[in-house]
Write a protein that holds these residues in place. Structure first.
Motif, PDB file in Angstrom:
ATOM      1  N   VAL A 276       0.860  -1.186   0.000  1.00  0.00           N
ATOM      2  CA  VAL A 276       0.000   0.000   0.000  1.00  0.00           C
ATOM      3  C   VAL A 276       0.893   1.233   0.000  1.00  0.00           C
ATOM      4  O   VAL A 276       1.861   1.310   0.765  1.00  0.00           O
ATOM      5  N   THR A 277       0.568   2.181  -0.851  1.00  0.00           N
ATOM      6  CA  THR A 277       1.341   3.413  -0.948  1.00  0.00           C
ATOM      7  C   THR A 277       0.403   4.602  -0.964  1.00  0.00           C
ATOM      8  O   THR A 277      -0.718   4.524  -1.466  1.00  0.00           O
ATOM      9  N   ARG A 278       0.846   5.692  -0.414  1.00  0.00           N
ATOM     10  CA  ARG A 278       0.071   6.926  -0.432  1.00  0.00           C
ATOM     11  C   ARG A 278       0.417   7.745  -1.672  1.00  0.00           C
ATOM     12  O   ARG A 278       1.310   7.382  -2.432  1.00  0.00           O
ATOM     13  N   GLY A 279      -0.312   8.849  -1.846  1.00  0.00           N
ATOM     14  CA  GLY A 279      -0.042   9.714  -2.989  1.00  0.00           C
ATOM     15  C   GLY A 279      -0.884   9.409  -4.196  1.00  0.00           C
ATOM     16  O   GLY A 279      -0.535   9.836  -5.309  1.00  0.00           O
ATOM     17  N   ALA A 280      -2.003   8.664  -4.041  1.00  0.00           N
ATOM     18  CA  ALA A 280      -2.891   8.366  -5.169  1.00  0.00           C
ATOM     19  C   ALA A 280      -4.323   8.647  -4.748  1.00  0.00           C
ATOM     20  O   ALA A 280      -4.693   8.442  -3.592  1.00  0.00           O
ATOM     21  N   ARG A 281      -5.124   9.119  -5.690  1.00  0.00           N
ATOM     22  CA  ARG A 281      -6.538   9.376  -5.421  1.00  0.00           C
ATOM     23  C   ARG A 281      -7.314   9.425  -6.728  1.00  0.00           C
ATOM     24  O   ARG A 281      -6.731   9.495  -7.809  1.00  0.00           O
ATOM     25  N   TRP A 282      -8.652   9.388  -6.592  1.00  0.00           N
ATOM     26  CA  TRP A 282      -9.503   9.484  -7.778  1.00  0.00           C
ATOM     27  C   TRP A 282     -10.796  10.183  -7.402  1.00  0.00           C
ATOM     28  O   TRP A 282     -11.164  10.252  -6.224  1.00  0.00           O
ATOM     29  N   TYR A 283     -11.476  10.714  -8.421  1.00  0.00           N
ATOM     30  CA  TYR A 283     -12.731  11.431  -8.237  1.00  0.00           C
ATOM     31  C   TYR A 283     -13.761  10.865  -9.220  1.00  0.00           C
ATOM     32  O   TYR A 283     -13.454  10.686 -10.402  1.00  0.00           O
TER      33      TYR A 283
ATOM     34  N   ARG B  90     -11.448  10.074 -12.451  1.00  0.00           N
ATOM     35  CA  ARG B  90     -10.303  10.948 -12.732  1.00  0.00           C
ATOM     36  C   ARG B  90      -9.196  10.591 -11.742  1.00  0.00           C
ATOM     37  O   ARG B  90      -9.271  10.902 -10.569  1.00  0.00           O
ATOM     38  N   VAL B  91      -8.162   9.910 -12.255  1.00  0.00           N
ATOM     39  CA  VAL B  91      -7.121   9.326 -11.413  1.00  0.00           C
ATOM     40  C   VAL B  91      -5.861  10.184 -11.488  1.00  0.00           C
ATOM     41  O   VAL B  91      -5.431  10.581 -12.576  1.00  0.00           O
ATOM     42  N   THR B  92      -5.293  10.478 -10.342  1.00  0.00           N
ATOM     43  CA  THR B  92      -3.991  11.138 -10.259  1.00  0.00           C
ATOM     44  C   THR B  92      -3.137  10.371  -9.251  1.00  0.00           C
ATOM     45  O   THR B  92      -3.666   9.804  -8.291  1.00  0.00           O
TER      46      THR B  92
ATOM     47  N   GLY C 250       5.720   8.030  -6.978  1.00  0.00           N
ATOM     48  CA  GLY C 250       7.125   7.816  -7.285  1.00  0.00           C
ATOM     49  C   GLY C 250       7.382   6.679  -8.250  1.00  0.00           C
ATOM     50  O   GLY C 250       8.535   6.417  -8.592  1.00  0.00           O
ATOM     51  N   GLU C 251       6.332   5.973  -8.689  1.00  0.00           N
ATOM     52  CA  GLU C 251       6.487   4.887  -9.646  1.00  0.00           C
ATOM     53  C   GLU C 251       5.389   4.998 -10.698  1.00  0.00           C
ATOM     54  O   GLU C 251       4.291   5.480 -10.415  1.00  0.00           O
ATOM     55  N   ASP C 252       5.682   4.552 -11.898  1.00  0.00           N
ATOM     56  CA  ASP C 252       4.710   4.586 -12.986  1.00  0.00           C
ATOM     57  C   ASP C 252       3.948   3.267 -13.036  1.00  0.00           C
ATOM     58  O   ASP C 252       4.526   2.190 -12.833  1.00  0.00           O
ATOM     59  N   TRP C 253       2.646   3.366 -13.314  1.00  0.00           N
ATOM     60  CA  TRP C 253       1.814   2.171 -13.499  1.00  0.00           C
ATOM     61  C   TRP C 253       1.659   1.961 -14.995  1.00  0.00           C
ATOM     62  O   TRP C 253       0.846   2.602 -15.654  1.00  0.00           O
TER      63      TRP C 253
ATOM     64  N   GLY D  74       2.261  12.718 -13.636  1.00  0.00           N
ATOM     65  CA  GLY D  74       1.929  12.995 -15.035  1.00  0.00           C
ATOM     66  C   GLY D  74       0.584  13.644 -15.248  1.00  0.00           C
ATOM     67  O   GLY D  74       0.096  13.679 -16.380  1.00  0.00           O
ATOM     68  N   GLY D  75      -0.054  14.129 -14.175  1.00  0.00           N
ATOM     69  CA  GLY D  75      -1.341  14.782 -14.326  1.00  0.00           C
ATOM     70  C   GLY D  75      -2.491  13.805 -14.213  1.00  0.00           C
ATOM     71  O   GLY D  75      -2.327  12.629 -13.892  1.00  0.00           O
ATOM     72  N   GLU D  76      -3.678  14.309 -14.495  1.00  0.00           N
ATOM     73  CA  GLU D  76      -4.897  13.530 -14.323  1.00  0.00           C
ATOM     74  C   GLU D  76      -5.174  12.668 -15.546  1.00  0.00           C
ATOM     75  O   GLU D  76      -4.941  13.088 -16.675  1.00  0.00           O
TER      76      GLU D  76
END
Length: 601
Positions: A215-222, A243-245, A249-252, A415-417
């Protein structure tokens, strides 16, 4: 011969395996990431997984294996100056290879350029005038001119073709070198990046599938909706997306995304009740702490051992040198202040208890020798985390909903939304135009229905369309399957109601004259469509707060639904195709003559 546990000699090291991100579950303020890797085993081996960067929770790291057994899991924090050695060595090798290839290509280009220059300097000469002495007229032999000209032309064309090929290879190598240099600068120029190193020990034979979850922090969606009305068919297309941002620190890359409204549990251990002690000791005897002899100076500190050469530093320096970057000098760290003399150290510490009683504890006393009063408040329990009102956990009303993405997605860190489609449904609706002529000339498209969806739909922002034309924005609330609700569909710009007010004032009464004003309000709606148009017209008449002012609703044509407490009127009509239809109402206001009326909300 004694038998010991797993020894270092019996455990083989595998090279760092590639474990790409295969699936991600995004919550309101964090994400659960799953990486997978396939490894080949022959006995007991240790596997080095990719470094985990960002705000990864170490307690959430789990490693599972199919086809093997996980006998041990080591999780170590990576120092700020550490470098991923495997990636750094690969980049060094790539940069050196590209440098060698570029040097060879440029040497070939110089050779071909020199040959073309030499061919361009070829000029015909007179053999009889080889020494440059002027003589009489001579006869030229042109039999060999054609062969010489053909040789020059063919050789020039061949060299130019070779030069173009070499130039294209040089441009391709320079582009690849530029990309590798950028990677080297990012890898070698960010020493402050910290992370976690995960090294599981596996036991098995043959191929095994390894799964790393954390589990990592720094991600959210609307949540986000797109409602598109098709007026001809009376159907609404509902497209729900997220809308995911993320800045983990890592790319999916090409991962299976699932967007969730749940709040993941963070507690991993069961709490224990501690014993509460209230009271004070009957006697308290302070005990001084002995100090060292003041006349005897402390022995000098031994010199620090020489630092061993650091392999990471050597690779980093080589990487930055190939990338053309000079490494900055390390910052100068201030020396810590000298330790205080034992004679100036305080002999007592003051502890403040929960009851507000101060107790002096002798320095050096053991904790079990002191009874410290505690507060009467119980230990802090679990509290529901507070969320912003526009996050999924708040908009879902307590439901733990899960929405898988329709396709695999790539979401880059910082990389933005990115808009991730979740599902699309088409609903049959009965559309109605709501009109508020006294407030606005707009006609609002709405549909009242019971939710035909089989899943709970969280609230969120909605973009409205009528056909291909934008029709405004709205905000939806939580809707359960079968729940009645009003679906906003935007504004119908083709329908414009017309409202007129006609008034007539007269005097009434024999002794004290009162003024009586009649207000006749007419509303007309035109239907521009070739089908019947259901409309709902809203209007109102004023209410009086004074006994000296009398307001009376006289009539409505046709009859309107009335709310006497609010003074509102509602007409439900169906306007025939390409025709007009109107409504009206009449009310009177009586007040003493000479009074000036004012309107309040």
């Amino acid at each position: 011969m004694p038998v010991f546990g797993l020894s270092a000699l019996s455990v083989l090291w595998l090279a760092a395996v590639d474990a790409p991100v295969t699936s991600v579950t995004v919550y309101s303020d964090r994400a659960r990431v799953v990486r997978t890797a396939r490894v080949g085993l022959s006995g007991t081996q240790r596997v080095e997984l990719p470094l985990l960067y960002g705000t990864v929770d170490p307690a959430s790291i789990r490693v599972e294996a199919q086809g093997a057994e996980v006998t041990r899991l080591d999780i170590r924090p990576v120092e700020s100056e550490a470098l991923p050695a495997t990636e750094a060595r690969r980049l060094v090798t790539e940069l050196e290879r590209l440098d060698d290839q570029l040097s060879q290509v440029r040497a070939e280009r110089d050779v071909y350029t020199a040959q073309l220059t030499a061919l361009g300097q070829v000029r015909p000469t007179d053999p009889s005038n080889a020494k440059g002495v002027l003589q009489g007229p001579s006869r030229f032999d042109a039999s060999g001119w054609r062969a010489a000209t053909d040789f020059v032309v063919e050789t020039t064309a061949r060299l130019q073709a070779k030069l173009r090929e070499v130039s294209q290879r040089e441009e391709a190598l320079e582009r690849e070198l530029s990309q590798r240099v950028q990677e080297a600068r990012q890898l070698g120029g960010s020493p402050s990046r910290q992370g976690l190193q995960v090294v599981p020990t596996l036991s098995g034979q043959g191929s095994a599938m390894l799964t790393l979850t954390y589990v990592t922090r720094g991600a959210r969606w609307y949540p986000s909706y797109e409602l598109r009305l098709e007026p001809e068919s009376n159907r609404v297309q509902v497209a729900f997306s997220g809308r995911v941002t993320q800045a983990t620190g890592e790319d999916w890359e090409d991962a299976a995304l699932t967007l969730s409204t749940a709040i993941p549990a963070t507690a991993t251990t069961v709490p224990e009740l501690t014993t509460w002690k209230i009271g004070q000791r009957e006697r308290f005897i302070p005990t001084p702490t002995p100090v060292a002899d003041s006349w005897r100076s402390p022995p000098p500190a031994p010199p620090p051992p020489p630092e061993a050469p650091n392999e990471d530093e050597r690779i980093r320096d080589r990487l930055l040198a190939l990338a053309g970057v000079s490494r900055p000098a390390p910052p100068i760290q201030a020396k810590p202040p000298p330790a205080a003399d034992e004679r100036t150290r305080p002999q007592a510490l003051e502890l403040q208890s929960g009851l507000g009683v101060a107790v002096e504890v002798a320095a050096g006393a053991r904790p079990e020798e002191v009874d410290v009063p505690v507060g009467l408040a119980p230990p802090a329990g679990w509290r529901r985390p507070t969320m912003e009102p526009d996050l999924p956990a708040s908009l879902a009303g307590g439901y733990a909903l899960s929405f898988p993405a329709q396709r695999r997605e790539t979401v880059r860190s910082g990389g933005g939304e990115r808009r991730v489609p979740l599902f699309t449904e088409t609903w049959p609706v009965q559309v109605e135009r709501k009109l508020y002529p006294a407030l606005t000339p707009n006609a609002f498209l709405v549909a009242e229905l019971r939710s035909p969806s089989r899943q709970v739909m969280p609230g969120g922002e909605a973009q409205l369309f009528v056909g291909a034309d934008p029709a405004g924005q709205a905000r939806l609330t939580l809707v359960s399957p079968g729940e009645p609700f009003t679906l906003p569909l935007g504004i119908d710009s083709a329908v414009r109601p017309v409202r007129n007010v006609k008034l007539l004032t007269s005097e009434k009464g024999f002794i004290g004259k009162d003024e009586l004003t009649e207000y006749l309000v007419t509303i007309e709606v035109a239907n521009p469509y070739p089908f019947a148009l259901p409309v709902r017209i809203h209007d109102q008449w004023p209410l009086s707060r004074s006994e000296d002012v009398e307001v009376k609703l006289v009539r409505t044509e046709p009859y309107a639904e009335q709310d006497t407490a609010k003074g509102t009127l509602v007409w439900r009509l169906s306007v025939p195709p390409s025709e007009k239809k109107g409504v009206s109402f009449l009310y009177t206001v009586r007040h003493p003559k000479g009074w000036r009326l004012e309107q309040t909300q």
